[in-house]
Enzyme design. Sequence first.
Site, mmCIF file in Angstrom:
data_model
loop_
_atom_site.group_PDB
_atom_site.id
_atom_site.type_symbol
_atom_site.label_atom_id
_atom_site.label_comp_id
_atom_site.label_asym_id
_atom_site.label_seq_id
_atom_site.Cartn_x
_atom_site.Cartn_y
_atom_site.Cartn_z
ATOM 1 N N ASP A 282 51.668 46.543 10.003
ATOM 2 C CA ASP A 282 52.616 47.412 9.098
ATOM 3 C C ASP A 282 52.519 47.428 7.594
ATOM 4 N N THR B 46 50.795 51.904 10.293
ATOM 5 C CA THR B 46 51.701 51.068 11.328
ATOM 6 C C THR B 46 50.788 50.026 11.956
ATOM 7 N N GLU C 28 47.568 47.977 13.262
ATOM 8 C CA GLU C 28 46.690 46.900 12.554
ATOM 9 C C GLU C 28 47.388 46.534 11.385
ATOM 10 N N GLN D 69 48.331 44.142 23.099
ATOM 11 C CA GLN D 69 48.735 42.866 22.235
ATOM 12 C C GLN D 69 50.394 43.271 22.212
ATOM 13 N N THR D 70 50.774 44.283 21.757
ATOM 14 C CA THR D 70 52.179 44.927 21.218
ATOM 15 C C THR D 70 53.007 44.744 22.559
ATOM 16 N N TYR E 292 43.270 46.978 24.685
ATOM 17 C CA TYR E 292 43.720 45.872 23.812
ATOM 18 C C TYR E 292 45.310 45.826 23.790
ATOM 19 N N GLY F 194 53.194 78.479 2.616
ATOM 20 C CA GLY F 194 53.638 78.603 3.772
ATOM 21 C C GLY F 194 52.477 78.537 4.879
ATOM 22 N N GLY G 160 46.571 51.787 23.486
ATOM 23 C CA GLY G 160 45.906 52.913 23.594
ATOM 24 C C GLY G 160 45.042 52.683 24.790
HETATM 25 C C1 LIG Z 1 58.958 78.153 8.435
HETATM 26 C C2 LIG Z 1 59.085 79.446 7.523
HETATM 27 C C3 LIG Z 1 59.575 80.205 7.923
HETATM 28 C C4 LIG Z 1 59.854 81.329 6.984
HETATM 29 N N1 LIG Z 1 60.651 82.517 7.140
HETATM 30 C C5 LIG Z 1 60.611 83.535 6.431
HETATM 31 C C6 LIG Z 1 61.806 84.608 6.558
HETATM 32 O O1 LIG Z 1 62.098 84.543 7.343
HETATM 33 N N2 LIG Z 1 61.074 85.776 5.911
HETATM 34 C C7 LIG Z 1 60.415 85.809 4.914
HETATM 35 O O2 LIG Z 1 60.059 86.876 4.151
HETATM 36 N N3 LIG Z 1 59.550 84.799 4.610
HETATM 37 C C8 LIG Z 1 59.525 83.596 5.238
HETATM 38 N N4 LIG Z 1 58.486 82.425 5.090
HETATM 39 C C9 LIG Z 1 57.685 82.659 3.984
HETATM 40 C C10 LIG Z 1 57.968 81.798 2.717
HETATM 41 O O3 LIG Z 1 59.172 82.180 2.052
HETATM 42 C C11 LIG Z 1 56.834 81.616 1.791
HETATM 43 O O4 LIG Z 1 56.015 80.807 2.376
HETATM 44 C C12 LIG Z 1 57.430 81.248 0.450
HETATM 45 O O5 LIG Z 1 57.878 81.713 -0.174
HETATM 46 C C13 LIG Z 1 56.004 80.222 -0.265
HETATM 47 O O6 LIG Z 1 55.219 81.201 -0.446
HETATM 48 P P1 LIG Z 1 53.280 81.257 -0.379
HETATM 49 O O7 LIG Z 1 53.355 80.763 1.396
HETATM 50 O O8 LIG Z 1 53.156 82.536 -0.513
HETATM 51 O O9 LIG Z 1 53.056 79.926 -1.045
HETATM 52 P P2 LIG Z 1 52.186 80.014 -2.278
HETATM 53 O O10 LIG Z 1 52.667 80.831 -3.394
HETATM 54 O O11 LIG Z 1 50.642 80.712 -1.879
HETATM 55 O O12 LIG Z 1 51.819 78.618 -2.732
HETATM 56 C C14 LIG Z 1 50.584 78.007 -2.401
HETATM 57 C C15 LIG Z 1 50.637 77.095 -3.878
HETATM 58 O O13 LIG Z 1 50.549 77.752 -4.868
HETATM 59 C C16 LIG Z 1 51.355 77.114 -5.814
HETATM 60 N N5 LIG Z 1 51.791 78.317 -6.716
HETATM 61 C C17 LIG Z 1 52.230 79.423 -6.313
HETATM 62 N N6 LIG Z 1 52.603 80.206 -7.385
HETATM 63 C C18 LIG Z 1 52.365 79.299 -8.776
HETATM 64 C C19 LIG Z 1 52.759 79.522 -9.877
HETATM 65 N N7 LIG Z 1 52.953 80.585 -10.575
HETATM 66 N N8 LIG Z 1 52.653 78.224 -10.775
HETATM 67 C C20 LIG Z 1 52.211 77.041 -10.019
HETATM 68 N N9 LIG Z 1 52.064 76.938 -8.879
HETATM 69 C C21 LIG Z 1 51.946 77.969 -7.973
HETATM 70 C C22 LIG Z 1 52.388 76.501 -4.994
HETATM 71 O O14 LIG Z 1 53.347 75.371 -5.681
HETATM 72 C C23 LIG Z 1 51.605 76.080 -3.905
HETATM 73 O O15 LIG Z 1 51.406 74.676 -3.939
HETATM 74 C C24 LIG Z 1 59.021 81.438 5.882
HETATM 75 C C25 LIG Z 1 58.031 80.387 5.689
HETATM 76 C C26 LIG Z 1 57.815 79.267 6.536
HETATM 77 C C27 LIG Z 1 56.831 78.098 6.345
HETATM 78 C C1 LIG Z 2 49.860 55.238 17.728
HETATM 79 C C2 LIG Z 2 49.762 53.735 17.976
HETATM 80 C C3 LIG Z 2 48.650 52.997 18.507
HETATM 81 C C4 LIG Z 2 48.906 51.574 18.697
HETATM 82 N N1 LIG Z 2 47.934 51.120 19.629
HETATM 83 C C5 LIG Z 2 47.823 49.752 19.938
HETATM 84 C C6 LIG Z 2 46.995 49.137 20.725
HETATM 85 O O1 LIG Z 2 46.088 49.838 21.183
HETATM 86 N N2 LIG Z 2 47.330 47.727 21.136
HETATM 87 C C7 LIG Z 2 48.372 47.090 20.621
HETATM 88 O O2 LIG Z 2 48.441 45.962 21.013
HETATM 89 N N3 LIG Z 2 49.274 47.666 20.014
HETATM 90 C C8 LIG Z 2 48.875 49.018 19.462
HETATM 91 N N4 LIG Z 2 49.979 49.816 18.517
HETATM 92 C C9 LIG Z 2 51.237 49.028 18.008
HETATM 93 C C10 LIG Z 2 50.989 48.450 16.666
HETATM 94 O O3 LIG Z 2 50.179 47.618 16.594
HETATM 95 C C11 LIG Z 2 52.295 48.177 16.053
HETATM 96 O O4 LIG Z 2 53.271 49.199 16.434
HETATM 97 C C12 LIG Z 2 52.558 47.667 14.706
HETATM 98 O O5 LIG Z 2 51.900 46.166 14.924
HETATM 99 C C13 LIG Z 2 53.960 47.598 14.221
HETATM 100 O O6 LIG Z 2 54.729 46.674 14.711
HETATM 101 P P1 LIG Z 2 56.223 47.256 15.153
HETATM 102 O O7 LIG Z 2 55.847 48.446 15.848
HETATM 103 O O8 LIG Z 2 56.629 46.036 15.849
HETATM 104 O O9 LIG Z 2 56.702 47.182 13.815
HETATM 105 P P2 LIG Z 2 58.242 46.485 13.290
HETATM 106 O O10 LIG Z 2 57.902 45.175 12.963
HETATM 107 O O11 LIG Z 2 59.294 46.505 14.261
HETATM 108 O O12 LIG Z 2 58.545 47.341 11.918
HETATM 109 C C14 LIG Z 2 59.980 47.891 11.759
HETATM 110 C C15 LIG Z 2 60.198 47.678 10.149
HETATM 111 O O13 LIG Z 2 60.351 46.380 10.009
HETATM 112 C C16 LIG Z 2 59.854 45.997 8.866
HETATM 113 N N5 LIG Z 2 59.377 44.459 8.906
HETATM 114 C C17 LIG Z 2 59.079 43.924 10.145
HETATM 115 N N6 LIG Z 2 58.802 42.583 9.838
HETATM 116 C C18 LIG Z 2 58.998 42.537 8.391
HETATM 117 C C19 LIG Z 2 59.087 41.194 7.640
HETATM 118 N N7 LIG Z 2 58.745 40.206 8.117
HETATM 119 N N8 LIG Z 2 59.282 41.433 6.262
HETATM 120 C C20 LIG Z 2 59.669 42.746 5.874
HETATM 121 N N9 LIG Z 2 59.788 43.773 6.529
HETATM 122 C C21 LIG Z 2 59.326 43.728 7.887
HETATM 123 C C22 LIG Z 2 58.581 46.930 8.830
HETATM 124 O O14 LIG Z 2 58.012 46.889 7.483
HETATM 125 C C23 LIG Z 2 59.272 48.246 9.259
HETATM 126 O O15 LIG Z 2 59.620 48.920 8.411
HETATM 127 C C24 LIG Z 2 49.895 51.077 18.538
HETATM 128 C C25 LIG Z 2 50.976 51.646 17.685
HETATM 129 C C26 LIG Z 2 50.786 53.185 17.247
HETATM 130 C C27 LIG Z 2 51.785 53.632 16.645
#
Ligand SMILES: Cc1cc2nc3c(=O)[nH]c(=O)nc-3n(C[C@H](O)[C@H](O)[C@H](O)COP(=O)(O)OP(=O)(O)OC[C@H]3O[C@@H](n4cnc5c(N)ncnc54)[C@H](O)[C@@H]3O)c2cc1C
Ligand SMILES: Cc1cc2nc3c(=O)[nH]c(=O)nc-3n(C[C@H](O)[C@H](O)[C@H](O)COP(=O)(O)OP(=O)(O)OC[C@H]3O[C@@H](n4cnc5c(N)ncnc54)[C@H](O)[C@@H]3O)c2cc1C
Lengths: 666, 666
Positions: free
Chosen positions: B428, B424, B426, B139-140, B137, B403, B179
């Site tokens: 935006d 986006t 079908e 169009q875009t 399809y 994490g 697509g």
């Molecule tokens: C890209 C990345 C890099 C990292 N790098 C390091 C690093 O270098 N060294 C290192 O040691 N660690 C690292 N970490 C680990 C990171 O510090 C932990 O993931 C982080 O502390 C969150 O803990 P968690 O994953 O156990 O989350 P969880 O505690 O399991 O969280 C799960 C959910 O439970 C909720 N939750 C948990 N406790 C409570 C509570 N008491 N009350 C309410 N809600 C709660 C949270 O809000 C969350 O929605 C990394 C993580 C990432 C994603």
């Molecule tokens: C994964 C993927 C698959 C797709 N597959 C297909 C496909 O199979 N065939 C096909 O034909 N197309 C396809 N598309 C294209 C898709 O339909 C367009 O990206 C979509 O219609 C949005 O149009 P645009 O990218 O021009 O956005 P834009 O219109 O450029 O939007 C940019 C910004 O401008 C704003 N904006 C635009 N007009 C207005 C307005 N009048 N008032 C206020 N704000 C506005 C929007 O809200 C947005 O924030 C695909 C896109 C994606 C991402």
Amino acid sequence: MEGVGVDHLAHERKKAEFDVEEMKVVWAGSRHDYELSDRIARLVASDPAFRKDNRATLSRKELFKNTLRKAAHAWKRIAELRLSEEEAKELRFYVDEPAFTDLHWGMFIPAIKGQGTDEQQQKWLPLAYKMQIIGCYAQTELGHGSNVQGLETTATFDPQTDEFVIHSPTLTSSKWWPGGLGKVSTHAVVYARLIVNGKDHGVNGFIVQLRSLDDHMPLPGITVGDIGMKFGSGAYNTMDNGVLRFDNVRIPRDQMLMRVLQVTREGKCVQSDVPRQLIYGTMVYVRQTIVEDASYALSKAVCIATRYSAVRRQFGSQAGGSETQVIDYKTQQSRLFPLLASAYAFRFVGEWLTLLYEDVTKRLAANDFSTLPEAHACTAGLKSLTTSITADGIEECRKLCGGHGYLHASGLPELFAVYIPACTYEGDNVVLLLQVARFLMKTVAQLPSGKKPVGTTAYLGRVQYLLECKSDVQNADDWLKPAVVLEAFEARAARMCVARAQALSKFSNPEEGFAELSADLAEASVAHCQLIVVSKFIEKVQQDIPGNGVKKQLEILCYIYALHILHKHLGDFLSTACITPKQASLANDQLRSLYSKVRPNAIALVDSFNYTDHFLGSILGRYDGNVYPKLYEEAWKDPLNDSVVPDGYHEYIRPILKQQLRNSRL
Amino acid sequence: MEGVGVDHLAHERKKAEFDVEEMKVVWAGSRHDYELSDRIARLVASDPAFRKDNRATLSRKELFKNTLRKAAHAWKRIAELRLSEEEAKELRFYVDEPAFTDLHWGMFIPAIKGQGTDEQQQKWLPLAYKMQIIGCYAQTELGHGSNVQGLETTATFDPQTDEFVIHSPTLTSSKWWPGGLGKVSTHAVVYARLIVNGKDHGVNGFIVQLRSLDDHMPLPGITVGDIGMKFGSGAYNTMDNGVLRFDNVRIPRDQMLMRVLQVTREGKCVQSDVPRQLIYGTMVYVRQTIVEDASYALSKAVCIATRYSAVRRQFGSQAGGSETQVIDYKTQQSRLFPLLASAYAFRFVGEWLTLLYEDVTKRLAANDFSTLPEAHACTAGLKSLTTSITADGIEECRKLCGGHGYLHASGLPELFAVYIPACTYEGDNVVLLLQVARFLMKTVAQLPSGKKPVGTTAYLGRVQYLLECKSDVQNADDWLKPAVVLEAFEARAARMCVARAQALSKFSNPEEGFAELSADLAEASVAHCQLIVVSKFIEKVQQDIPGNGVKKQLEILCYIYALHILHKHLGDFLSTACITPKQASLANDQLRSLYSKVRPNAIALVDSFNYTDHFLGSILGRYDGNVYPKLYEEAWKDPLNDSVVPDGYHEYIRPILKQQLRNSRL
Ligand SMILES: Cc1cc2nc3c(=O)[nH]c(=O)nc-3n(C[C@H](O)[C@H](O)[C@H](O)COP(=O)(O)OP(=O)(O)OC[C@H]3O[C@@H](n4cnc5c(N)ncnc54)[C@H](O)[C@@H]3O)c2cc1C
Ligand SMILES: Cc1cc2nc3c(=O)[nH]c(=O)nc-3n(C[C@H](O)[C@H](O)[C@H](O)COP(=O)(O)OP(=O)(O)OC[C@H]3O[C@@H](n4cnc5c(N)ncnc54)[C@H](O)[C@@H]3O)c2cc1C
């Protein structure tokens, strides 16, 4: 920042009503910082070895090796150019790729500095500074992240050999996540339960060598590897976040970080006279850098979306003229400009946090811990607020770019993927908000006793007034008065805190009450943190700011920041009767008019970030606005386009078309 | 759905207070649909050829070839098993990987059905059904997406040869995004401006062959390729979204889709008696499937986050007992349960949309267009609302997993990356909300004339009452009365619409007014659409629903859905004085108590989706809750772990450690 060839955004740049060069200085923080970052950014951008546009098509192994290459190249350039520590840091920043060096410099070294004794620092820091050892920060385990006190790894003192035995007793005790651990680090600061004489003394840090310095093989008893792919392509997959298990690994006693707690030769645990609170100093520092990073990440996304919104035209051509730039749609403005304002707001609150950190450090040195809980709550809350808004903001910027924002070449997918863990590491954002809430509830509870709240909670000292005051906004322009805006935010935060405290007091068990009301408490924390950001932005624009029109622009952004929050959280303001529906509607009118004021300056306001095209990494955000030809060129580079007829045609497409698979009822 | 080995969530499943098997039928829509989906899902899950856990580590080329392989395998299985059309569709759904077949079946065929004449359908559809041709399809374009009327590709009628000449006059006229276009499609429905006798007749669809059916090479004059990597790893990169340029490509006249507009041999444009509105019927259909997809995507994310939240324990161990399951934290519940409720809400509104579509189709057949604008606005709005909430909801579910949610193995990164373009394509989402707003403003403007609003806007017929009514909620339980909830939502939407209409009337130029107020207008649309979802959910739970406790659970979810929106959009409700702050606070109390009621049923409520582990594709969301050992196993499969010492050590790590790069001032 770029300067050759056509400039499709020249007409936009001409519209600016302020001195962009001066704004660059404001954004950077000082002229010195501006010149430093400008110079280093160009250095990185002009060095082909730091190219980063190919990350998405590299396999995990190639990607990782590529990161190692860049890290080595950076280290080499730092040496060749004899860069200062400040310059070296800046260079790593502009290389803009997560790498083991982040943890080495950002966590391993600070941990030793913060928790090591003087002798330990003297022994280990020179090795680390020269990178004769490479370290990481191994705290989180498979089973425990947020709850650090629940870590399961043990470090048992063996008085016979004067060693600690580091051990992973369960599967869930496996270290899991530390960056730089999986493939690179030779050493780690490992957090483990200290067991002495059968007694558990809680979690402490230990310096553990992981790999041989001769051949990089893991030492005996150590199992270590990478934890696998993470969100997105490119992005954080350049990092070797690792898994680590210990099978009774022995380290000398003096490798426990003993600044606060010491284990003697005899196996006695001795608390040093260094106060435990010291550790909070480090947290304030780390979280301040996270707030700073939030402003950089958000400003990158906003820069891309703003420039592209000025390039992109859609609908509304009248009489054969060109179509409307999408940045002229009010819906686009109402989504984009608050994020632009937030980027500036976070930049300034981050700047203020560095001052706060300096103050805390000075006080700690003088054994003054009075402001520490407040500073700790404040940084925890700001870390949570700014990273949440930034993560969502990047994705909103991507949506603002329509379909093309979904292309890797827009830069936004990778920016999002690499940014979002900031909401989780260094404290899960919700867990942090609950910590802030605890502090706020404590502060409110202590008010009757006459205890004066300090720092960012000082407004709670005026709680009586804030519970009663009425906003005297009469027309839309009243919303441009700093005192009016500030009071509305103070009243909202104060009233929410007091209401929560009252609700809590109805529970016989305060812990149960806190648990039951925690979602509402987290909202009070958000209100408090937003007040901090608003108030620091207002303070900033009340300073003397040189440069034609610069201050004016910042004022506009400041009010956009405040009034868009007021609009978004209107329920808070109305339910606490801080303002009336009529006043809310005036705020909204003012907001629309502020959008019109910022519109002609939008491109110049993102130019003021002074980002190179290399750093932005986005075709949509190119400085010259030359989007379409470059998108078109880029497409053909995809490996899928190596051949016209795709690999797989003969096996999988042709047999369908030629009906060699048919036998169905369809 | 899985059944062997330990079940770490058995204790949770025992808590359920309703008949899960009956809920599965409700979720599926009918017993027939349940059995169908259950059977096909297992079929796919048990076939190793449909494995999908390795997508993240494949290079773009391997990934794409892998998708071709699966599509061919699916086609083969469909044939071998002699599956019906319904079954085949279900199978493609459970293969769960974007592929050219989506566009072939979902857009190419429907376009020909909707816009082709009977003869055209007879010629092309059999070829397409048998996949002797594969279509997409187109169009875009690079320069135009939302503004379809601005497309630049031309189709100029050449009366001499009785052909159309399809041409891409500018770079921005390149087709971009379709697509299946990049590498696979042999044909496309191409949208182009029809030019006859030098006159532009606007955008029409044309069937154009792109590639040779012999060797798959692009036909003369056609340049076609893939547009490159998109968001994330795996995800939508399995799809060959394409770029396409025409250099004066000729097609026979009868390949213009001529159901509505015909070009005769003599070059006359003749409007057929088929009404143009027909096209809206197709849009209603496509958007209804998007709403359905939203409920599937959101329910997958919620299923993962709910199960993992029951497995994950953090903090709060008392007296040596185990720690608190994070699902017991009220903050976790207040983020998770509204999304669980939303998944159900979207499922039911999607179900209702299929009825709406049937109704529209019947009316169209009878030349009754009276309900079409309302049906069109309603589906546009629901598409926007459900996809926006789902996109954000998936990311929130990822954050709810801490994490580990950031690991590719959690399934959530890929689910997010693959889902978000639904905001986006079908239409935006913001552009759609503005269309809804236009319709609402028109409806309000016509009220004084006595024109009765139909369908989902019928409530606006009671606008006088709704502007004046006062909610009579006195205690929290009053919020469990359907009429009370419905009236609050109707009053809010009606008052917002009327307020916007009044504000608009102050502008002398209505178009300028609409532009200026568009952000506020979009908010009114959201309020209207939320009302639709709430009202359809209420209608659903007022039906007879068999199964022990099933109806009760759905009621709880229904009120959670409504009251969480009330809380989130409190500003709307208070500023229009639909409810008082006190009533809002009672709603919030009720919400908390509903969370407690849903808590013991949470696991069973996600089990009711009946998803296989294959379909979920998440270690965190495993049916058996056996998360940690499987995460640990999975990590070692990453290619980086192929060797203990990483590739690059000798070139890039060792020289740093051995100080071979040093020469700096550091
Ligand atoms: C890209 C990345 C890099 C990292 N790098 C390091 C690093 O270098 N060294 C290192 O040691 N660690 C690292 N970490 C680990 C990171 O510090 C932990 O993931 C982080 O502390 C969150 O803990 P968690 O994953 O156990 O989350 P969880 O505690 O399991 O969280 C799960 C959910 O439970 C909720 N939750 C948990 N406790 C409570 C509570 N008491 N009350 C309410 N809600 C709660 C949270 O809000 C969350 O929605 C990394 C993580 C990432 C994603
Ligand atoms: C994964 C993927 C698959 C797709 N597959 C297909 C496909 O199979 N065939 C096909 O034909 N197309 C396809 N598309 C294209 C898709 O339909 C367009 O990206 C979509 O219609 C949005 O149009 P645009 O990218 O021009 O956005 P834009 O219109 O450029 O939007 C940019 C910004 O401008 C704003 N904006 C635009 N007009 C207005 C307005 N009048 N008032 C206020 N704000 C506005 C929007 O809200 C947005 O924030 C695909 C896109 C994606 C991402």
